[in-house]
Design an enzyme around this catalytic site. Structure first.
Site, PDB file in Angstrom:
ATOM      1  N   ARG A   1      39.955  48.770  41.925  1.00  0.00           N
ATOM      2  CA  ARG A   1      40.720  47.715  42.495  1.00  0.00           C
ATOM      3  C   ARG A   1      41.999  48.327  43.211  1.00  0.00           C
ATOM      4  O   ARG A   1      42.321  48.122  44.206  1.00  0.00           O
ATOM      5  CB  ARG A   1      41.508  46.732  41.373  1.00  0.00           C
ATOM      6  CG  ARG A   1      40.494  45.841  41.241  1.00  0.00           C
ATOM      7  CD  ARG A   1      40.782  44.764  40.184  1.00  0.00           C
ATOM      8  NE  ARG A   1      39.713  43.664  40.121  1.00  0.00           N
ATOM      9  CZ  ARG A   1      39.645  42.881  39.208  1.00  0.00           C
ATOM     10  NH1 ARG A   1      40.501  42.905  38.122  1.00  0.00           N
ATOM     11  NH2 ARG A   1      38.620  41.806  39.205  1.00  0.00           N
TER      12      ARG A   1
ATOM     13  N   LYS B   1      25.322  27.495  33.779  1.00  0.00           N
ATOM     14  CA  LYS B   1      25.505  26.053  33.715  1.00  0.00           C
ATOM     15  C   LYS B   1      25.546  25.404  34.956  1.00  0.00           C
ATOM     16  O   LYS B   1      26.322  25.776  35.980  1.00  0.00           O
ATOM     17  CB  LYS B   1      26.756  25.721  32.972  1.00  0.00           C
ATOM     18  CG  LYS B   1      27.008  26.291  31.558  1.00  0.00           C
ATOM     19  CD  LYS B   1      28.121  25.616  30.838  1.00  0.00           C
ATOM     20  CE  LYS B   1      28.836  26.572  29.856  1.00  0.00           C
ATOM     21  NZ  LYS B   1      30.417  26.116  30.357  1.00  0.00           N
TER      22      LYS B   1
ATOM     23  N   GLY C   1      31.443  36.374  39.122  1.00  0.00           N
ATOM     24  CA  GLY C   1      31.951  37.615  38.528  1.00  0.00           C
ATOM     25  C   GLY C   1      30.504  38.248  37.783  1.00  0.00           C
ATOM     26  O   GLY C   1      30.316  39.475  38.108  1.00  0.00           O
TER      27      GLY C   1
ATOM     28  N   GLY D   1      36.190  33.618  40.273  1.00  0.00           N
ATOM     29  CA  GLY D   1      36.737  32.432  40.128  1.00  0.00           C
ATOM     30  C   GLY D   1      37.128  31.867  41.658  1.00  0.00           C
ATOM     31  O   GLY D   1      36.847  30.755  42.290  1.00  0.00           O
TER      32      GLY D   1
HETATM   33  P1  ADP Z   1      28.809  33.988  37.568  1.00  0.00           P
HETATM   34  O1  ADP Z   1      29.738  34.687  36.849  1.00  0.00           O
HETATM   35  O2  ADP Z   1      28.004  35.031  38.681  1.00  0.00           O
HETATM   36  O3  ADP Z   1      29.256  32.702  38.452  1.00  0.00           O
HETATM   37  P2  ADP Z   1      27.570  32.802  35.418  1.00  0.00           P
HETATM   38  O4  ADP Z   1      28.480  32.991  34.716  1.00  0.00           O
HETATM   39  O5  ADP Z   1      27.266  31.224  35.928  1.00  0.00           O
HETATM   40  O6  ADP Z   1      27.326  33.547  36.688  1.00  0.00           O
HETATM   41  O7  ADP Z   1      25.999  33.116  34.803  1.00  0.00           O
HETATM   42  C1  ADP Z   1      25.900  34.121  34.390  1.00  0.00           C
HETATM   43  C2  ADP Z   1      25.204  33.999  32.880  1.00  0.00           C
HETATM   44  O8  ADP Z   1      24.419  33.190  33.041  1.00  0.00           O
HETATM   45  C3  ADP Z   1      24.922  35.220  32.296  1.00  0.00           C
HETATM   46  O9  ADP Z   1      25.530  35.580  31.098  1.00  0.00           O
HETATM   47  C4  ADP Z   1      23.306  35.133  32.167  1.00  0.00           C
HETATM   48  O10 ADP Z   1      22.912  35.454  30.785  1.00  0.00           O
HETATM   49  C5  ADP Z   1      23.207  33.554  31.885  1.00  0.00           C
HETATM   50  N1  ADP Z   1      21.891  32.950  32.005  1.00  0.00           N
HETATM   51  C6  ADP Z   1      21.104  33.248  33.022  1.00  0.00           C
HETATM   52  N2  ADP Z   1      19.982  32.626  33.133  1.00  0.00           N
HETATM   53  C7  ADP Z   1      19.938  32.083  31.666  1.00  0.00           C
HETATM   54  C8  ADP Z   1      19.001  31.574  30.846  1.00  0.00           C
HETATM   55  N3  ADP Z   1      17.673  31.169  31.545  1.00  0.00           N
HETATM   56  N4  ADP Z   1      19.312  31.151  29.656  1.00  0.00           N
HETATM   57  C9  ADP Z   1      20.506  31.487  29.159  1.00  0.00           C
HETATM   58  N5  ADP Z   1      21.437  31.924  29.794  1.00  0.00           N
HETATM   59  C10 ADP Z   1      21.142  32.507  30.897  1.00  0.00           C
END
Ligand code: ADP
Ligand code: MG
Length: 397
Positions: free
Chosen positions: A39, A201, A354, A377
């Site tokens: 950074r 989610k 992230g 975010g």
């Molecule tokens: P970002 O930070 O890029 O927005 P998220 O936080 O929404 O992404 O998602 C990342 C998380 O989702 C990871 O920790 C990953 O382990 C989890 N994940 C992805 N697929 C599954 C799954 N099928 N079951 C449980 N967790 C999952």
């Protein structure tokens, strides 16, 4: 929200001016030592431009979560000033003060071309409260405000937004890059426009899904999020992670996608495990239903091909959220397949989020992407079409 018209440091005369730059110096520290200076390195083009154009450059940032006096000691920006000086090969001053007499005096004495780092703005609770008096005091250090901290642009804090009430306000190169690439992708995408959403989610991504449904040609869903959609179509998800209270909403999204003529792709097969662990037993279900006792942790091989084919001819790809638990090797193949397809597509590719950015870096595809957004975010809120206070506050051309 269209940010393509915001003024940048090149649109304003900085010569002989004191310029306050909000940087993102929120670096990881291990025992007081900077563990990763990415950074700091990324902030240099903006700082260098200003210094070389005879501005007196005052840098501010937050670092960590300082609460009491003890944790403040661990969150001082002093080591950042030292590292910045090493990286730039020129002196960088530091003052252990934000808006007090010491900071005022140091800012006043700063000459054109000189660089000063002031202390962590979050040492004051007025920072996150966006207190007007604090913002005004911060503004009084300078003649011009530059925001270059994309990672906090979705927060209306004193140093990210409030200060712009009192000074001419423009963006630095980092924010300029974020808003140009993401702004153009959303406003005038090269088609076909493919969005890939995954991760943990549905509830985290509803805003993104809704905003993108109006813009994309194809929407691909993977990750745990897919299982909430499976539920909505009456499929059996076994022990897979899903959100019961979002099943109805997932059904509505499916309906809306159909009405809008969006090509909506869900997994056809799944890689499942009997426990949430890298050494669990693994079984591929060659269909959408997953048996009890098994949890879907990645998209299956047929789906990897299906998604890769949909990505192949894309003009623009926006990707947020891994296709599976990519931090565990047995469940990374879906995320790798999608990353590979994007890399080979020649599409303008934008990664937000992230965990997605971290996965792309870890799997070795970072240099194959057009843009990996630096703000988790903030990039999500950008993709949701939300107003980002740290950018909205900047002057238009
Ligand atoms: P970002 O930070 O890029 O927005 P998220 O936080 O929404 O992404 O998602 C990342 C998380 O989702 C990871 O920790 C990953 O382990 C989890 N994940 C992805 N697929 C599954 C799954 N099928 N079951 C449980 N967790 C999952
Ligand atoms: Mg995440």
């Amino acid at each position: 929200m269209n940010y393509l018209n915001k003024k940048t440091i090149e649109d304003i005369d900085v010569r002989g001016k004191k310029v306050l730059v909000r940087c993102d110096f929120n670096v990881p520290l291990a025992d007081g030592v900077i563990a990763d200076d990415k950074r700091i390195r990324e902030s240099i083009p903006t700082i260098r431009y200003l210094a070389e154009h005879d501005a007196a450059v005052i840098l501010c940032s937050h670092l960590g979560r300082p609460k009491d006096e003890e944790s403040k000691k661990a969150c001082t920006l002093a080591p950042v000033a030292v590292r910045l000086s090493e990286l730039m090969g020129r002196p960088v001053q530091f003052v252990p003060d934000v808006i007090g007499p010491q900071a005022q005096a140091a800012a006043k004495a700063l000459k054109p071309g000189e660089i000063l780092v002031i202390e962590n703005v979050r040492f004051f609770k007025e920072e996150t409260a966006n207190d007007p008096a604090f913002a005004k005091a911060l503004a009084s250090l300078a003649d011009i405000y530059v925001n270059d901290a994309f990672g906090t642009a979705h927060r209306a804090h004193a140093s990210t937004a409030g200060v712009a009430d009192y000074l001419p306000a423009v963006c630095g190169y980092l924010i300029q890059k974020e808003i140009t690439i993401m702004g153009n992708a959303l406003a005038n995408p090269k088609r076909p426009f493919v969005a890939i959403l995954g991760g943990a989610k549905v509830s985290d991504k509803i805003g993104v899904i809704t905003n993108l449904l109006d813009k994309v040609d194809t929407l691909i869903i993977g990750g745990a999020m897919a299982y909430t959609f499976f539920k909505a179509t009456g499929k059996h998800v076994g022990s897979s992670r899903y959100e019961e209270d979002k099943v109805e909403l997932a059904g509505e999204i499916l309906k809306k996608a159909k009405e809008k003529g969006v090509n909506f792709l869900l997994p056809h097969d799944n890689i499942a495990a009997d426990a949430f662990s890298a050494d669990a037993n693994v079984r591929v279900f060659h269909h959408e239903d997953i048996e009890d006792g098994w949890m879907g942790l990645d998209i299956g091989p047929a789906t990897q091909k299906l998604f890769a084919d949909a990505i192949k001819g894309a003009g623009t790809v926006v990707w947020n959220g891994p296709m599976g638990v990519s931090e565990m090797a047995p469940f990374a193949s879906g995320t790798i397949a999608v990353a590979k397809a994007i890399a080979e597509s020649g599409a303008v590719s934008i990664i937000g989020g992230g965990d997605s950015a971290a996965a792309i870096e870890r799997l070795g595809f970072a240099d194959k992407m057009t843009h990996i957004s630096t703000g988790g975010g903030a990039s999500l809120e950008f993709l949701e079409g939300k107003i980002l206070p740290g950018i909205a506050c900047l002057n238009d051309k």
